[in-house]
Motif scaffolding. Structure first.
Motif, PDB file in Angstrom:
ATOM      1  N   SER A  21      23.861  20.596 -32.727  1.00 49.41           N
ATOM      2  CA  SER A  21      23.375  20.691 -34.115  1.00 49.41           C
ATOM      3  C   SER A  21      22.115  21.642 -33.744  1.00 49.41           C
ATOM      4  O   SER A  21      21.218  21.452 -33.144  1.00 49.41           O
ATOM      5  N   GLY A  22      22.349  22.767 -34.518  1.00 51.70           N
ATOM      6  CA  GLY A  22      21.020  23.888 -34.254  1.00 51.70           C
ATOM      7  C   GLY A  22      19.878  23.811 -35.288  1.00 51.70           C
ATOM      8  O   GLY A  22      19.975  22.817 -36.098  1.00 51.70           O
ATOM      9  N   THR A  23      19.176  24.836 -35.353  1.00 51.82           N
ATOM     10  CA  THR A  23      18.158  24.942 -36.197  1.00 51.82           C
ATOM     11  C   THR A  23      18.370  24.672 -37.686  1.00 51.82           C
ATOM     12  O   THR A  23      17.614  24.249 -38.507  1.00 51.82           O
ATOM     13  N   GLY A  63      12.000  19.957 -38.817  1.00 54.10           N
ATOM     14  CA  GLY A  63      11.941  21.111 -37.774  1.00 54.10           C
ATOM     15  C   GLY A  63      10.621  22.199 -38.578  1.00 54.10           C
ATOM     16  O   GLY A  63      10.567  23.027 -37.617  1.00 54.10           O
ATOM     17  N   GLN A  64      10.600  21.904 -39.777  1.00 53.79           N
ATOM     18  CA  GLN A  64       9.570  22.962 -40.213  1.00 53.79           C
ATOM     19  C   GLN A  64       8.151  22.382 -40.042  1.00 53.79           C
ATOM     20  O   GLN A  64       7.133  22.958 -40.875  1.00 53.79           O
ATOM     21  N   GLY A  65       7.984  21.240 -39.460  1.00 51.25           N
ATOM     22  CA  GLY A  65       6.586  20.715 -39.157  1.00 51.25           C
ATOM     23  C   GLY A  65       6.036  19.787 -39.730  1.00 51.25           C
ATOM     24  O   GLY A  65       4.901  19.183 -39.767  1.00 51.25           O
ATOM     25  N   ALA A  66       6.857  19.143 -40.696  1.00 54.69           N
ATOM     26  CA  ALA A  66       6.493  17.774 -41.364  1.00 54.69           C
ATOM     27  C   ALA A  66       6.052  16.716 -40.438  1.00 54.69           C
ATOM     28  O   ALA A  66       6.649  16.821 -39.167  1.00 54.69           O
ATOM     29  N   ASP A  67       5.401  15.891 -40.431  1.00 59.13           N
ATOM     30  CA  ASP A  67       4.957  14.788 -39.611  1.00 59.13           C
ATOM     31  C   ASP A  67       5.760  13.807 -39.734  1.00 59.13           C
ATOM     32  O   ASP A  67       6.289  13.433 -40.870  1.00 59.13           O
ATOM     33  N   PRO A 202      14.298  34.988 -37.127  1.00 58.36           N
ATOM     34  CA  PRO A 202      14.973  34.127 -38.242  1.00 58.36           C
ATOM     35  C   PRO A 202      16.298  34.563 -38.501  1.00 58.36           C
ATOM     36  O   PRO A 202      16.478  35.982 -38.371  1.00 58.36           O
ATOM     37  N   ALA A 203      17.331  33.843 -38.704  1.00 59.62           N
ATOM     38  CA  ALA A 203      18.816  34.351 -39.111  1.00 59.62           C
ATOM     39  C   ALA A 203      19.065  33.490 -40.271  1.00 59.62           C
ATOM     40  O   ALA A 203      18.501  33.519 -41.399  1.00 59.62           O
ATOM     41  N   ASN A 204      19.934  32.576 -40.022  1.00 60.67           N
ATOM     42  CA  ASN A 204      20.647  31.662 -41.210  1.00 60.67           C
ATOM     43  C   ASN A 204      19.704  30.492 -41.920  1.00 60.67           C
ATOM     44  O   ASN A 204      19.849  30.134 -43.004  1.00 60.67           O
ATOM     45  N   ALA A 205      18.524  30.178 -40.808  1.00 59.95           N
ATOM     46  CA  ALA A 205      17.856  29.258 -41.363  1.00 59.95           C
ATOM     47  C   ALA A 205      17.182  29.560 -42.697  1.00 59.95           C
ATOM     48  O   ALA A 205      16.951  28.919 -43.608  1.00 59.95           O
ATOM     49  N   THR A 253      11.846  30.542 -30.346  1.00 58.90           N
ATOM     50  CA  THR A 253      11.171  30.203 -31.692  1.00 58.90           C
ATOM     51  C   THR A 253      12.116  29.158 -32.467  1.00 58.90           C
ATOM     52  O   THR A 253      13.189  28.781 -31.884  1.00 58.90           O
ATOM     53  N   GLY A 254      11.710  28.587 -33.567  1.00 63.84           N
ATOM     54  CA  GLY A 254      12.222  27.683 -34.365  1.00 63.84           C
ATOM     55  C   GLY A 254      11.739  27.873 -35.835  1.00 63.84           C
ATOM     56  O   GLY A 254      11.185  28.471 -36.172  1.00 63.84           O
TER      57      GLY A 254
END
Length: 380
Positions: A21-23, A63-67, A202-205, A253-254
């Motif tokens: 399962s990817g980004t 993944g976007q940085g939420a805690d 970045p691509a599909n995210a 990166t991510g």
């Protein structure tokens, strides 16, 4: 008691199962493969298992940085992701008419929730309890592939260039393998046998995120939403000015770096139509891939594309326009299914681990040397 290692058949008969399962967290890809003694990788069957929607949204937010709210939430997520991966594996076995004792091993990537290769100390974290996968399926499961490379001073990513080199080998001309998942990444296979690999940006995210916000659809089918818009040069330049793009390889990166808040910060105060932003995000993906490829391997003859982006006709056409002297084609041309390439790669990494062979390429990740990756969880 752990089962003895299974070698019921010659190498051609052994099955391996990869889970990825990817980004984008758009589903769990499961691939069943064989590795013929003569070389290569033979795709047997595959499917994409949908995430439970609430869990999927939590994974995207993390993944976007939420805690995380607590250690309890961390433990709960790890267990739930592991169970979801196990369910994906069992569905694939059922669909393919394969029993667990016909599979030597599962290679599970897990779900990345943090990737901080530039932190001090560097770390990367993938969730998805492999004990649950081994217990539910009865199959030896190899997981946690990235952290050993990070411990050895590497980025822990990308790991697929080693698989690409093993499967495709070298050719008379330089060629590139481009994965267009949530993040874009390149494997540059040179005719002299050397290889370089790195993330491009970045691509599909971001394409999926903007499309879902403004159309309600989970992704931009064939790039139709982007095709309805016009690239905004000033917005494109704002994104291209991000210092990450100027970093030399090795780099990865991510969503921690490229997320919807990153998009919104550049768009703020700039007149725009939603389709124009989609067109500009697509141009960003193509332009950053092309710039990286032309900088590091300008003599590339063929670009083999895999990942969800290969299904986006607008993106493929844009890439070809940026790279007019190169042939931009699906990886299927060389017998590697573009939808399941990464899942196939993690099946290969599981095989490498069981054979005591390295799974990383120091020239790609920056690690201090080749390492056997992953932890082995015996099946029943």
């Amino acid at each position: 008691m752990a089962a003895a290692p299974r070698h019921p058949e010659p190498e051609d008969g052994l099955l391996y199962l990869g889970l990825m399962s990817g980004t984008s967290a758009d589903g769990i890809d499961a691939a069943l493969v064989r590795f013929p003694a003569a070389g290569g990788c033979r795709f047997v069957a595959g499917l994409t298992h949908a995430w439970e929607p609430t869990l999927q949204q939590r994974l995207i937010a993390l993944g976007q940085g939420a805690d995380l709210a607590s250690l309890d939430e961390l433990g709960d997520l790890d267990a739930r992701i592991g169970l979801a991966f196990a369910e994906a594996a069992l569905r694939l076995l059922d669909d393919a008419g394969v029993t667990s004792d016909q599979v030597r091993a599962i290679g599970s990537h897990g779900q990345t929730v943090r990737h901080r290769p530039m932190a001090d100390p560097a770390f990367t974290l993938q969730l998805g309890d492999a004990n649950r996968i081994a217990e539910r399926t009865g199959i030896t499961t190899v997981a946690d592939f990235r952290r050993r490379d990070v411990a050895a001073g590497g980025q822990g990513a990308p790991l697929m260039p080693a698989f690409h080199l093993a499967m495709l080998g070298t050719a008379a001309q330089d060629r590139a393998i481009l994965n267009l998942g949530g993040i874009g990444n390149l494997s540059l296979v040179r005719h002299d046998g050397s290889i370089l690999g790195f993330d491009t940006g970045p691509a599909n995210a971001l394409l999926d995120g903007w499309c879902q916000r403004h159309t309600g659809r989970p992704y931009d089918h064939d790039g139709g939403f982007a095709a309805a818009g016009t690239v905004l040069p000033a917005l494109l330049q704002r994104w291209l000015d991000d210092p990450w793009f100027a970093l030399p390889p090795p780099k990865s990166t991510g969503r921690e770096q490229f997320h919807m808040d990153w998009v919104d910060a550049a768009v703020a105060g700039m007149p725009h139509a939603p389709a124009d932003v989609q067109a500009t995000l697509l141009e960003l993906t193509a332009a950053t891939v092309a710039e990286a490829l032309l900088r590091h391997q300008p003599g590339t003859a063929e670009v083999l594309v895999c990942g969800g982006g290969v299904r986006n006709g607008q993106l493929m056409a844009c890439l070809q326009a940026h790279l007019p002297k190169m042939s931009v084609v699906s990886s299927a041309r060389h017998g590697l299914d573009p939808d399941y390439m990464e899942a196939m790669g993690f099946a290969w990494l599981a095989r490498q681990t069981l054979e005591g062979l390295a799974g990383n390429l120091p020239s790609v990740t920056g690690a201090s040397g080749p390492r056997v990756l992953g932890a082995i969880h015996p099946g029943r």
